[in-house]
Scaffold this active site. Structure first.
Site, PDB file in Angstrom:
ATOM      1  NE  ARG A 191      -2.782   0.246   3.284  1.00  0.00           N
ATOM      2  CZ  ARG A 191      -2.267   0.901   4.467  1.00  0.00           C
ATOM      3  NH1 ARG A 191      -2.145   2.259   4.328  1.00  0.00           N
ATOM      4  NH2 ARG A 191      -2.247   0.319   5.408  1.00  0.00           N
ATOM      5  CE1 TYR A 199     -16.544  10.166 -15.801  1.00  0.00           C
ATOM      6  CE2 TYR A 199     -15.699  10.346 -13.576  1.00  0.00           C
ATOM      7  CZ  TYR A 199     -16.375   9.623 -14.688  1.00  0.00           C
ATOM      8  OH  TYR A 199     -16.596   8.334 -14.511  1.00  0.00           O
ATOM      9  CG  ASP A 254      -9.131  15.153 -15.125  1.00  0.00           C
ATOM     10  OD1 ASP A 254      -8.457  14.454 -16.268  1.00  0.00           O
ATOM     11  OD2 ASP A 254     -10.268  14.542 -14.834  1.00  0.00           O
ATOM     12  CE  LYS A 271     -12.089   6.592 -18.723  1.00  0.00           C
ATOM     13  NZ  LYS A 271     -11.980   7.317 -17.641  1.00  0.00           N
TER      14      LYS A 271
HETATM   15  C1  LIG Z   1     -12.012  13.397 -17.661  1.00  0.00           C
HETATM   16  C2  LIG Z   1     -12.183  12.351 -16.673  1.00  0.00           C
HETATM   17  N1  LIG Z   1     -11.517  12.420 -15.412  1.00  0.00           N
HETATM   18  C3  LIG Z   1     -11.687  11.326 -14.632  1.00  0.00           C
HETATM   19  C4  LIG Z   1     -12.253  10.203 -14.837  1.00  0.00           C
HETATM   20  C5  LIG Z   1     -12.492   9.148 -13.645  1.00  0.00           C
HETATM   21  O1  LIG Z   1     -11.618   7.979 -14.129  1.00  0.00           O
HETATM   22  P1  LIG Z   1     -11.612   6.680 -13.474  1.00  0.00           P
HETATM   23  O2  LIG Z   1     -12.813   5.924 -14.092  1.00  0.00           O
HETATM   24  O3  LIG Z   1     -10.394   5.919 -13.856  1.00  0.00           O
HETATM   25  O4  LIG Z   1     -11.760   6.866 -12.194  1.00  0.00           O
HETATM   26  C6  LIG Z   1     -13.027   9.955 -16.046  1.00  0.00           C
HETATM   27  C7  LIG Z   1     -13.619   8.870 -16.406  1.00  0.00           C
HETATM   28  O5  LIG Z   1     -14.416   8.618 -17.323  1.00  0.00           O
HETATM   29  C8  LIG Z   1     -12.932  11.022 -16.957  1.00  0.00           C
HETATM   30  O6  LIG Z   1     -13.416  11.001 -18.285  1.00  0.00           O
END
Ligand SMILES: Cc1ncc(COP(=O)(O)O)c(C=O)c1O
Length: 413
Positions: A74, A127, A200, A225
């Site tokens: 961890r 998101y 992000d 992604k």
């Molecule tokens: C722009 C963006 N940020 C964060 C996330 C969250 O990522 P995760 O699904 O890996 O937790 C997503 C998920 O689709 C996303 O599109």
């Protein structure tokens, strides 16, 4: 009847471990078997929770709380560290922390940086689950939230100067409008009030934008992604150039428990090996497909940051994403959401699925997926137009995807 006994003449496993000499000589010691001059091309998966301790490990545990030694997974694990090192290189970051998901990375970072009484200035276009964190969870902890449209640079400047936030948060590229945030301008305003800028970068990826080089203090990614790239692993990351900030977030990954599993880390590491090649191909396809679809029957608008008609073409694109312009492409189809859904259902190559960034092209319509919980008017106000079809471009090539889209548009009634 006599009970069956363990093969006569052989010591039972229990006897083996009870004899200290046998125990020492026979015990498999992972990692120490490697006595040759040669090394593996691919890192082993250290699928272990714990590591045999020595005096240096104890020293680190007692001195720093165990931040610098590998002793419990961890806290750290060599396979996770391999993925982190390669992702740090892509971002031009001094260090990267891996997390169990993009949301683990985002939540851990924001909860590290914010405390009761602080102000967070955040983009309106984030998101969905990040939006829930910002609107539902952070205010419960005493954080005041101010929202600004991602592309409204004057709005950011004004809000930052007025509210003097502790943290400024946004996404490089918004979903599904693909609007850009002027990271250098926002970072400059944040610097003036001592705010920490967190970006992000999931949609843009470090192939197109490296937010740390544009003034961000921390960049968070859904590694799930484009970075991992094969739609087979959920993972996240936080990258920084500030060792103190890195350590603060690292301590929270440890205490909140959002660490990445070694097996998942291996898949991330393997995906990162082909990141540049995948993104080069996918971005080129997206650029060509965007131009081709702009001429296609049944398409009323093409939204792609590489096109001259993109709303941020004159200012932000050159500063934030000068090219390549990403592998996300949004089409607005004639006939509204119902027709967009018909088209989606008729695609044969692109797959109807949420998520993005895989080697296969994924398609979705915001009205029933990412933005289903908004009314049609709210979607319209947010710039999410009826008939939008979002595409995450994979590696099939533009002709295959063009033919697939054109056929599906013709077939939709
Ligand atoms: C722009 C963006 N940020 C964060 C996330 C969250 O990522 P995760 O699904 O890996 O937790 C997503 C998920 O689709 C996303 O599109």
């Amino acid at each position: 009847m006599e009970r069956h006994s363990v093969s006569a003449g052989y010591p039972s496993p229990t006897t083996l471990w009870e004899d200290p000499d046998v125990a020492q000589s026979n015990r498999y010691r992972p990692g120490r078997e490697h006595t040759s001059r040669t090394y593996p091309v691919v890192p082993p998966i250290y699928q272990t929770t714990t590591f045999e301790l020595d005096d240096l490990a104890y020293e680190d545990i007692q001195g720093t709380g165990g931040l610098h030694e590998t002793w419990y997974s961890r806290f750290s694990n060599p396979t996770v560290a391999a993925a982190a090192a390669d992702l740090a290189r892509l971002h031009g970051a001094q260090q990267t922390l891996m997390a169990a998901s993009g949301m683990a990375a985002i939540a851990t970072t924001l909860l590290t940086l914010l405390r009761a009484g602080d102000v967070l200035v955040a983009s309106r276009q984030v998101y969905g689950d990040t939006g829930d964190l910002i609107e539902r969870d952070l205010p419960r902890l005493g954080v005041t939230v101010v929202r600004i449209d991602a592309f409204d640079t004057d709005g950011w400047r004004q809000a930052i100067a007025t509210h003097r936030p502790a943290v400024v948060y946004g996404e490089t590229l918004s979903n599904p409008q693909l609007r850009l945030m002027d990271i250098p301008a926002v970072a400059e305003a944040a610097l003036a009030v001592g705010a920490t800028v967190v970006i992000d970068n999931t949609f843009a990826t470090p192939h197109c934008t490296r937010p740390l080089e544009l003034g961000a203090d921390a960049v968070v990614d859904s590694v799930t992604k484009f970075l991992a790239g094969h739609s087979d692993v959920v993972a996240g990351a936080v990258s920084t150039n500030d060792p103190a900030l890195h350590e603060e977030i690292q301590r929270r990954i440890i205490t909140f428990g959002g660490c990445l599993d070694p097996h998942a880390a291996f898949l991330v590491w393997r995906g990162l090996k082909t990141f540049r090649v995948r993104l080069t191909d996918a971005c080129r396809t997206a650029e060509k497909l965007a131009d081709a679809m702009a001429q296609a029957v049944g398409v009323s608008q093409v939204i792609y940051p590489g096109r001259r008609d993109h709303p941020d073409a004159d200012d932000k694109v050159g500063r934030v994403m000068p090219g390549p312009h990403g592998a996300m492409l949004t089409l607005v189809l004639e006939g509204g959401d119902a027709r967009a859904l018909q088209v989606l259902r008729r695609l044969a190559v692109a797959i109807e699925a949420t998520s993005l960034g895989g080697v296969e092209t994924l398609a979705s319509v915001p009205f029933n997926s990412s933005h289903f919980n908004m009314t049609p008017q709210e979607r319209l106000d947010a710039g999410i137009l009826p008939g939008m079809l979002r595409l995450s471009i994979g590696l099939e090539g533009e002709q295959v995807l063009f033919d697939d889209l054109r056929r599906a548009i013709r077939a939709a009634v």
